[in-house]
Write an enzyme that holds these catalytic residues in place. Structure first.
Site, mmCIF file in Angstrom:
data_model
loop_
_atom_site.group_PDB
_atom_site.id
_atom_site.type_symbol
_atom_site.label_atom_id
_atom_site.label_comp_id
_atom_site.label_asym_id
_atom_site.label_seq_id
_atom_site.Cartn_x
_atom_site.Cartn_y
_atom_site.Cartn_z
ATOM 1 N N GLU A 83 9.401 3.764 -7.598
ATOM 2 C CA GLU A 83 9.207 3.463 -9.015
ATOM 3 C C GLU A 83 10.392 3.883 -9.885
ATOM 4 O OE1 GLU A 83 5.459 5.318 -9.831
ATOM 5 O OE2 GLU A 83 4.318 3.548 -9.258
ATOM 6 N N GLU A 114 3.617 11.759 13.217
ATOM 7 C CA GLU A 114 3.776 12.998 12.455
ATOM 8 C C GLU A 114 3.896 14.219 13.353
ATOM 9 O OE1 GLU A 114 -0.291 14.963 11.129
ATOM 10 O OE2 GLU A 114 -0.099 12.941 10.287
#
Length: 275
Positions: A83, A114
């Protein structure tokens, strides 16, 4: 791992028999828990300030801000990074979000990604990471191997590090220079850290990137004068910014924006010609 380390994020929910509750009861429960998040964030504002000041220093010296995480934490980092270019007009290599498993993991979980302690550093090296950069590990648990391995490798290469975690005295917090430990307590659904923990992470990420962009002079007054004019809504917003700044009518403001394709440049030109 510290003997007094406890995974508060994994503690049992304070609510039982959720499946037997009405929608009204569920929404009230979730909302009541969410109300506690802002207070938890407020309690760590000094730590957030310290991290942000380091981020500003690194980026102003020519470095970049990296977010690195897995699952929800990784997605939130990518959201915040993605953004910055449209909102503040910066290059997409100023704030970079990385997630365990790569871009495909944004939409669909990549099994066991992960759990790899070496993959995070490999992902960072692909960006030719260097000492002027700064890396923020995001992990509600504070134990995610992908994130923990990455920040430890950063430390060994003299790259400053921070973290956002929701468990105090975690291995991740102990491994970084600027830890943020925002303790939001057990989740409504036990272990579902996409809820309060995720909300807290999002709030802190908002603070980090917004304060950084303000200090990079990407905001004038309180306006996003460098935003990308990528749709009609933003073009109209830009016209209004120019009108207010120069005290001109909409037609004149639109003409200036069409000519300069930048709110900042249109305002600067208008102020110069009206002197």
């Amino acid at each position: 791992m510290a003997e007094d380390f406890k995974k508060i994020t994994e503690q049992n929910s304070n609510y039982n028999d959720l499946e037997q509750k009405s929608v009204s009861e569920l929404t009230e429960i979730i909302n009541n828990e969410d109300k506690t998040v802002a207070q938890a964030v407020e309690e760590v504002l000094p730590q957030i300030k310290n991290l942000i000041e380091s981020v500003i220093k690194q980026v102003k010296s020519g470095g970049r801000l990296f977010y690195i995480g897995a699952g929800t934490s990784g997605r939130l980092g990518i959201l915040d990074a993605s953004e910055c270019p449209p909102t503040f007009g910066v290059s997409d290599d100023v704030v970079i979000g990385l997630i365990a498993g790569g871009d495909q993991a944004i939409r669909k979980a990549v099994e066991f990604a992960e759990d790899n302690t070496e993959l995070g550093w490999q992902d960072l090296k692909a960006y030719n990471i260097h000492k002027r950069d700064i890396v923020i590990g995001i992990a509600a648990s504070g134990t995610t191997p992908y994130v923990l391995g990455a920040v430890k490798d950063c430390k060994s290469h003299d790259i400053p590090t921070g973290c956002i975690t929701c468990n105090p005295k975690s291995p991740l917090a102990n491994a970084v220079d600027f830890p943020i430990e925002v303790v939001v307590g057990p989740e409504v659904i036990t272990g579902s850290s996409r809820m309060k923990a995720g909300t807290a992470q999002k709030m802190i990420l908002n603070m980090i990137s917004t304060a950084l962009m303000i200090k990079l002079d990407r905001v004038k007054g309180h306006k996003m004068v460098d935003m990308q004019l990528s749709n009609h809504k933003l073009v109209n917003r830009g016209v209004q910014m120019i009108r207010e700044a120069l005290h001109i009518d909409e037609t004149q403001a639109k003409a200036l924006l069409d000519e300069h394709q930048s709110v900042r440049q249109a305002i600067a030109y208008g102020q110069k010609t009206h002197q």
